[in-house]
Write an enzyme that holds these catalytic residues in place. Structure first.
Site, short mmCIF file in Angstrom:
data_model
loop_
_atom_site.label_atom_id
_atom_site.label_comp_id
_atom_site.label_asym_id
_atom_site.label_seq_id
_atom_site.Cartn_x
_atom_site.Cartn_y
_atom_site.Cartn_z
N LYS A 1 0.83 -1.21 0.00
CA LYS A 1 0.00 0.00 0.00
C LYS A 1 0.87 1.26 0.00
O LYS A 1 0.61 2.21 -0.75
CB LYS A 1 -0.91 -0.02 1.23
CG LYS A 1 -1.54 1.32 1.58
CD LYS A 1 -2.50 1.81 0.52
CE LYS A 1 -3.01 3.21 0.86
NZ LYS A 1 -4.38 3.44 0.54
N CYS B 1 -3.29 10.08 1.75
CA CYS B 1 -2.43 8.98 1.29
C CYS B 1 -1.10 9.48 0.74
O CYS B 1 -0.05 9.28 1.34
CB CYS B 1 -3.16 8.16 0.24
SG CYS B 1 -4.58 7.25 0.89
#
Length: 425
Positions: A203, A257
């Site tokens: 991720k 993110c």
């Protein structure tokens, strides 16, 4: 699996709750905000996401989704809380720790515990599992503990929660299988089982890859400004090569993110992650670069009126987390010479520390409009709309998204400042 407890009802937890509820599972969503809980129990939502209001209203009305301030016993627990960074750019996993401790009284043997929050490598093994072991659980036999990072794009969350490949990393192979089966109940894409640390790292690298490539484009914009080159044209031509795909420059990188995740890697391997750290530095420098250009454009004006268009970190959403636009507006507002007005059709006053005006109020007698987000509303605006209220019709488009008639007004793009001239009243 009949009942799922989702801890955290933000941009990921709420859509996740809604999707599982729509699939027929009983969902209790947990949040520390009484406002969020009360609103959800009325069938209303506190965030902006395409299609979400309709689904939430439906699943609340049919009793499949309800919200609570405290967890409850369930078959599956999904933790989807924020993981911001400290001022020294190290990860703040306090919310993950708090959420893990909060579910402990409600855990039973055989439960599946999934952390969807983006976390630094080895968080599952070094932080989450030990908390549960300290409470008497054998994390290899009693519970199935896994990390399944969210991989969705705001504006398409409901689609991508179903269609995207999911990576499920277990602290044991059995945990990976059990957690993966949770997602196989709703996901049409692949669900891949792996180790927890591999899922954590995958991720982080997805977002780091994009951050590094954006940094290359932003550095090109700076170089082009120095050399008198149109970076947008350079990118257009370079991308005609079949193996080249340079991103476009912008005012910086935001969101929970891309602007955060690379630091989780740097924290764990500072000496090795040199390119990642440098890319973060480049992208973090872009708000200052934007403000410098605004100062160049307005140097001849005594008290320039500036309208900032867009506060979110990307277009067509209401998410202002880590948004470079917010930083730019605050930098401009700190300059006593500037009169700064703000317009964003997707953002409410309570989300930001300054008033959000209407389009007409923002451009009234403005000398310069600075476009900081690529909302669809900005892409369709015409020169006539700006000419109706601005004192000096000049637009600085930092997102390369406007389609204005440059015969009627002056438009500068962030990658093409070769003909920049100071605004004259």
């Amino acid at each position: 699996m009949e009942k799922i407890c989702v801890v955290g009802l933000g941009y990921i937890g709420l859509p996740t709750s809604a999707v599982f509820a729509r699939a027929g599972y009983d969902i209790v969503g947990v949040d520390v905000s009484e406002h969020v809980v009360d609103k959800l129990n009325r069938g209303e939502i506190h965030i902006e996401e395409v299609g979400l209001p309709e689904i939430v209203k439906e699943v609340v009305e049919n009793g499949k989704l309800r919200a609570s301030l405290t967890p409850e016993e369930a078959d599956v627990f999904i933790i989807a809380v924020p993981t911001p960074i400290h001022e020294d750019f190290t990860a703040n996993v306090d919310y993950v720790i708090s959420a893990t401790k909060a579910i402990v009284p409600y855990l039973r043997k055989g439960n599946v515990v999934i952390v969807e929050s983006t976390i630094p490598p080895r968080t599952m093994d070094d932080i989450v599992a030990p908390i549960l072991r300290e409470q008497g659980f054998d994390t290899e036999k009693d519970l199935y503990l896994a990390h399944c990072p969210e991989r969705v794009l705001p504006g398409r969350i409901l689609i991508e929660l179903i269609e995207n490949t999911r990576i499920v990393g277990g602290t044991t192979p059995e945990a990976a299988k059990k957690a993966a089966d949770v997602y196989r109940a709703i996901v049409t894409g692949d669900v891949i089982e792996t180790e927890a640390v591999t899922a954590e790292m995958s991720k982080l690298m997805e977002n780091t890859f994009r951050d590094v490539n954006i940094a290359l484009a932003n550095e090109l914009a700076k170089i082009s400004s120095r050399l008198g080159v149109d970076a947008h044209k350079v990118i257009e031509l370079a991308n005609k090569h079949p193996r080249v795909n340079i991103h476009h420059p912008g005012p910086g990188v935001g969101g929970h993110c891309l602007a955060v995740d690379p630091y989780f890697i740097v924290e764990k391997a500072a000496e090795e992650a040199q390119l990642i750290k440098l890319s973060r530095d480049i992208n973090n420098s872009m708000p200052h670069f934007v403000v410098e250009q605004v100062e160049r454009m307005t140097v001849e004006l005594k008290e320039p009126k500036i309208a900032a268009f867009g506060l979110t970190y990307k277009g067509n959403i209401d998410d202002v987390r880590e948004s470079p636009a917010i930083e730019i507006v605050e930098m401009l507002r700190r300059n006593p010479r500037f009169d700064v007005r703000v317009f964003d059709p997707h953002v409410r006053d309570e989300q930001v520390p300054f008033p959000v005006l209407s389009f007409e109020e923002a451009i009234q007698d403005a000398n310069l409009v600075v476009v900081l987000a690529d909302h669809n509303e900005f892409k369709t605006m015409t020169a006539e709309e700006f000419l109706s209220g601005m004192k000096t019709p000049v637009v600085f488009d930092t997102k390369n998204c406007t389609n204005l008639d440059e015969d009627k007004m002056t438009v500068y793009k962030i990658g093409n400042l070769t003909n920049l001239k100071a605004i004259q009243e």
